[in-house]
Design an enzyme around this catalytic site. Structure first.
Site, PDB file in Angstrom:
ATOM      1  N   MET A  29       1.487  -0.832  -2.056  1.00 47.53           N
ATOM      2  CA  MET A  29       2.471  -0.185  -2.735  1.00 47.53           C
ATOM      3  C   MET A  29       4.021  -0.396  -2.335  1.00 47.53           C
ATOM      4  SD  MET A  29       0.834   3.517  -3.709  1.00 47.53           S
ATOM      5  CE  MET A  29       1.222   4.384  -2.221  1.00 47.53           C
ATOM      6  N   ALA A  31       6.762  -1.366   0.844  1.00 50.68           N
ATOM      7  CA  ALA A  31       7.142  -0.806   2.214  1.00 50.68           C
ATOM      8  C   ALA A  31       6.245  -1.584   3.443  1.00 50.68           C
ATOM      9  CB  ALA A  31       7.048   0.701   2.271  1.00 50.68           C
ATOM     10  N   LEU A  32       6.176  -2.907   3.474  1.00 48.60           N
ATOM     11  CA  LEU A  32       5.254  -3.529   4.016  1.00 48.60           C
ATOM     12  C   LEU A  32       5.390  -3.458   5.581  1.00 48.60           C
ATOM     13  CD1 LEU A  32       4.995  -6.711   1.900  1.00 48.60           C
ATOM     14  CD2 LEU A  32       3.719  -4.610   1.726  1.00 48.60           C
ATOM     15  N   HIS A  33       4.296  -3.331   6.235  1.00 43.41           N
ATOM     16  CA  HIS A  33       4.492  -3.383   7.578  1.00 43.41           C
ATOM     17  C   HIS A  33       3.331  -4.438   8.273  1.00 43.41           C
ATOM     18  CE1 HIS A  33       0.786  -0.961   7.289  1.00 43.41           C
ATOM     19  NE2 HIS A  33       1.563  -0.116   6.582  1.00 43.41           N
ATOM     20  N   HIS A  36      -0.004  -4.574   6.572  1.00 36.81           N
ATOM     21  CA  HIS A  36      -0.188  -5.281   5.505  1.00 36.81           C
ATOM     22  C   HIS A  36      -0.203  -6.674   5.640  1.00 36.81           C
ATOM     23  CE1 HIS A  36       1.939  -1.577   3.602  1.00 36.81           C
ATOM     24  NE2 HIS A  36       0.949  -1.665   2.878  1.00 36.81           N
ATOM     25  N   ASP A  76      12.988  -6.833   0.729  1.00 37.80           N
ATOM     26  CA  ASP A  76      12.508  -7.034   2.112  1.00 37.80           C
ATOM     27  C   ASP A  76      10.940  -7.658   2.094  1.00 37.80           C
ATOM     28  OD1 ASP A  76      12.992  -7.013   4.790  1.00 37.80           O
ATOM     29  OD2 ASP A  76      11.837  -5.362   5.064  1.00 37.80           O
ATOM     30  N   ASP A  77      10.264  -6.832   1.298  1.00 35.51           N
ATOM     31  CA  ASP A  77       8.821  -7.022   1.199  1.00 35.51           C
ATOM     32  C   ASP A  77       8.850  -8.566   0.509  1.00 35.51           C
ATOM     33  OD1 ASP A  77       8.438  -4.558   1.592  1.00 35.51           O
ATOM     34  OD2 ASP A  77       8.025  -3.795  -0.412  1.00 35.51           O
ATOM     35  N   GLN A  80       9.124 -10.946   3.177  1.00 36.36           N
ATOM     36  CA  GLN A  80       7.884 -11.256   3.878  1.00 36.36           C
ATOM     37  C   GLN A  80       6.802 -11.805   3.298  1.00 36.36           C
ATOM     38  OE1 GLN A  80       7.363  -8.021   6.717  1.00 36.36           O
ATOM     39  NE2 GLN A  80       8.531  -6.645   5.642  1.00 36.36           N
ATOM     40  N   GLY A 150      -7.182  -2.075   4.222  1.00 31.52           N
ATOM     41  CA  GLY A 150      -7.215  -1.571   5.530  1.00 31.52           C
ATOM     42  C   GLY A 150      -7.965  -0.604   5.764  1.00 31.52           C
ATOM     43  N   GLN A 151      -8.556  -0.705   7.286  1.00 30.52           N
ATOM     44  CA  GLN A 151      -9.730  -0.032   7.709  1.00 30.52           C
ATOM     45  C   GLN A 151      -8.845   1.638   7.834  1.00 30.52           C
ATOM     46  OE1 GLN A 151     -12.887  -0.045   8.114  1.00 30.52           O
ATOM     47  NE2 GLN A 151     -12.717   2.211   8.941  1.00 30.52           N
ATOM     48  N   LYS A 152      -7.569   1.512   8.038  1.00 28.51           N
ATOM     49  CA  LYS A 152      -6.990   2.684   8.197  1.00 28.51           C
ATOM     50  C   LYS A 152      -7.192   3.827   7.108  1.00 28.51           C
ATOM     51  CE  LYS A 152      -3.153   4.846   7.744  1.00 28.51           C
ATOM     52  NZ  LYS A 152      -2.104   4.758   6.775  1.00 28.51           N
ATOM     53  N   ASP A 153      -7.148   3.227   5.881  1.00 31.68           N
ATOM     54  CA  ASP A 153      -7.644   4.053   4.836  1.00 31.68           C
ATOM     55  C   ASP A 153      -8.954   4.150   4.729  1.00 31.68           C
ATOM     56  OD1 ASP A 153      -4.737   4.963   3.925  1.00 31.68           O
ATOM     57  OD2 ASP A 153      -4.562   2.477   3.587  1.00 31.68           O
ATOM     58  N   GLN A 156     -10.317   5.884   1.228  1.00 30.19           N
ATOM     59  CA  GLN A 156     -10.052   4.766   0.234  1.00 30.19           C
ATOM     60  C   GLN A 156     -11.012   3.844  -0.028  1.00 30.19           C
ATOM     61  OE1 GLN A 156      -5.877   3.506  -1.212  1.00 30.19           O
ATOM     62  NE2 GLN A 156      -6.411   1.838   0.023  1.00 30.19           N
ATOM     63  N   VAL A 179      -4.145  -1.222  12.305  1.00 31.86           N
ATOM     64  CA  VAL A 179      -3.075  -1.909  13.305  1.00 31.86           C
ATOM     65  C   VAL A 179      -2.438  -0.894  13.703  1.00 31.86           C
ATOM     66  CG1 VAL A 179      -1.262  -3.697  13.530  1.00 31.86           C
ATOM     67  CG2 VAL A 179      -3.137  -4.150  11.772  1.00 31.86           C
ATOM     68  N   LEU A 187      -0.278   2.334  11.996  1.00 35.13           N
ATOM     69  CA  LEU A 187       1.194   1.707  11.072  1.00 35.13           C
ATOM     70  C   LEU A 187       0.670   2.333   9.758  1.00 35.13           C
ATOM     71  CD1 LEU A 187       1.660  -1.764  12.051  1.00 35.13           C
ATOM     72  CD2 LEU A 187       2.658   0.123  13.048  1.00 35.13           C
ATOM     73  N   SER A 188       1.792   2.797   9.142  1.00 37.70           N
ATOM     74  CA  SER A 188       1.659   3.445   7.818  1.00 37.70           C
ATOM     75  C   SER A 188       3.154   3.312   7.245  1.00 37.70           C
ATOM     76  CB  SER A 188       1.312   4.932   8.021  1.00 37.70           C
ATOM     77  OG  SER A 188       1.557   5.644   6.688  1.00 37.70           O
ATOM     78  N   SER A 189       3.150   3.140   6.025  1.00 41.82           N
ATOM     79  CA  SER A 189       4.470   3.109   5.392  1.00 41.82           C
ATOM     80  C   SER A 189       5.225   4.506   5.557  1.00 41.82           C
ATOM     81  CB  SER A 189       4.566   2.633   3.783  1.00 41.82           C
ATOM     82  OG  SER A 189       3.672   1.557   3.749  1.00 41.82           O
ATOM     83  N   ARG A 190       4.456   5.456   5.735  1.00 39.21           N
ATOM     84  CA  ARG A 190       4.948   7.014   5.779  1.00 39.21           C
ATOM     85  C   ARG A 190       5.343   7.148   7.246  1.00 39.21           C
ATOM     86  NH1 ARG A 190       0.803   7.894   1.608  1.00 39.21           N
ATOM     87  NH2 ARG A 190       1.743   8.809  -0.105  1.00 39.21           N
TER      88      ARG A 190
HETATM   89  O1  PAF Z   1      -3.545   1.381   0.089  1.00 37.92           O
HETATM   90  C1  PAF Z   1      -2.489   1.332  -0.862  1.00 37.92           C
HETATM   91  O2  PAF Z   1      -1.537   1.080  -0.610  1.00 37.92           O
HETATM   92  C2  PAF Z   1      -2.708   2.027  -2.095  1.00 37.92           C
HETATM   93  O3  PAF Z   1      -3.746   3.006  -2.148  1.00 37.92           O
HETATM   94  C3  PAF Z   1      -3.479   0.694  -3.245  1.00 37.92           C
HETATM   95  C4  PAF Z   1      -4.713   0.392  -2.814  1.00 37.92           C
HETATM   96  C5  PAF Z   1      -2.517  -0.369  -3.241  1.00 37.92           C
HETATM   97  C6  PAF Z   1      -3.688   1.342  -4.578  1.00 37.92           C
HETATM   98  O4  PAF Z   1      -2.289   1.807  -5.120  1.00 37.92           O
END
Ligand code: PAF
Length: 287
Positions: A29, A31-33, A36, A76-77, A80, A150-153, A156, A179, A187-190
């Site tokens: 989505m 907002a890369l870190h 990603h 910026d994304d 990268q 990512g294993q962080k989610d 998901q 990471v 690390l999270s975009s949030r």
């Molecule tokens: O993990 C994310 O960034 C989102 O949930 C994904 C997998 C890109 C789906 O919108």
């Protein structure tokens, strides 16, 4: 890097790429870190061509969630991704992904069933229907050989493993390690939402998990006992609201009574307005 805005063009470009090359997909989505970027690097090592997507998917945000303020850092994304050698970037608009819905939900959605109501799913109703729907669309459009998450989610991942199995997607789903920042925060975009004060409070998540890893190393396996982490109460002030701390099977997300190797230890909390998650797999820390 080719930046592609329409589904038709993306289908064409990916079809052409797949004729002579293996194709890896990293859906994001934006907002890369560095988390990603680790997915991109893994994908580059395992595929001839890497495609990434940037799409802030409205379908996976609840009515009171952060869709409007979700960080958007497209220029910026792109820089990268370009540096990492990504060949194709799919960056559609919401209207392109969900045409003729007038901002409403599309008619056809992918409901992963009970698994989508566990852990984060219990706190974010409808979230994983939104994730499953957009990821299924990306898989159909791009048809990658491998897709990286990512294993962080971890929740998901469990949901996506299930939809790949249930809907017979012909691809390999690859989970990449979480990471962390230098201070231990996942690390999270949030994380960009956190004030300096919130950021200190947010470390309760990783500290709790480290304490649990220590307990597991000491031989404590009982899930109830492991989840009673006293410093969680000691350190947490009113800006920290625990949503869950649990030990589950990483595929079904159902609770397990013991922290056996492979079990998923997962935590979620609100720090101020920001919802954060973190986890580890017991196999990673060993006995
Ligand atoms: O993990 C994310 O960034 C989102 O949930 C994904 C997998 C890109 C789906 O919108």
């Amino acid at each position: 890097m080719k930046i592609i805005r329409t589904v038709r063009a993306m289908q064409q470009v990916c079809r052409d790429a797949r004729r002579t090359a293996t194709l890896g997909l990293v859906p994001t989505m934006g907002a890369l870190h560095d988390g990603h970027l680790s997915l991109i690097r893994r994908a580059s090592g395992e595929n001839d061509v890497v495609a990434a997507s940037i799409f802030v998917n409205p379908l996976q945000f609840g009515p009171n969630e952060d869709l409007e303020k979700y960080p958007r850092t497209f220029e910026d994304d792109c820089a990268q991704l370009e540096r990492e050698g990504v060949a194709i970037l799919f960056a559609p608009s919401p209207d392109e992904m969900y045409p003729q819905t007038n901002g409403q939900k599309p008619q056809t959605m992918i409901d992963p069933g009970a698994i989508a109501t566990r852990l984060d799913g219990a706190y974010r109703p409808g979230h994983f229907v939104g994730v499953a729907t957009v990821v299924a669309k990306l898989f159909h459009i791009i048809q990658p050989d491998r897709a990286y998450f990512g294993q962080k989610d971890a929740v998901q991942l469990a949901v996506l493993r299930q939809i790949v199995r249930d809907l017979d997607f012909d691809l390999e789903l690859i989970a990449c390690p979480l990471v962390r920042d230098k201070d231990g925060l996942a690390l999270s975009s949030r994380n960009r939402y956190l004030s300096a004060e919130d950021r200190k409070t947010a470390l309760i998540l990783s500290r709790t998990l480290i304490a649990m890893q220590d307990d597991i190393r000491k031989g404590i396996r009982d899930s109830h006992r492991l989840c009673r982490q006293p410093h969680l109460l000691r350190e947490a002030d009113e800006s920290f609201k625990l949503e869950y701390l649990c030990i589950v099977d990483p595929n079904t997300l159902l609770p397990v009574s013991e922290a056996v190797p492979g079990a998923l230890v997962a935590i979620a909390a609100r720090v101020g307005e920001t919802r954060l998650i973190d986890n580890f797999l017991v196999a990673e820390v060993g006995p």
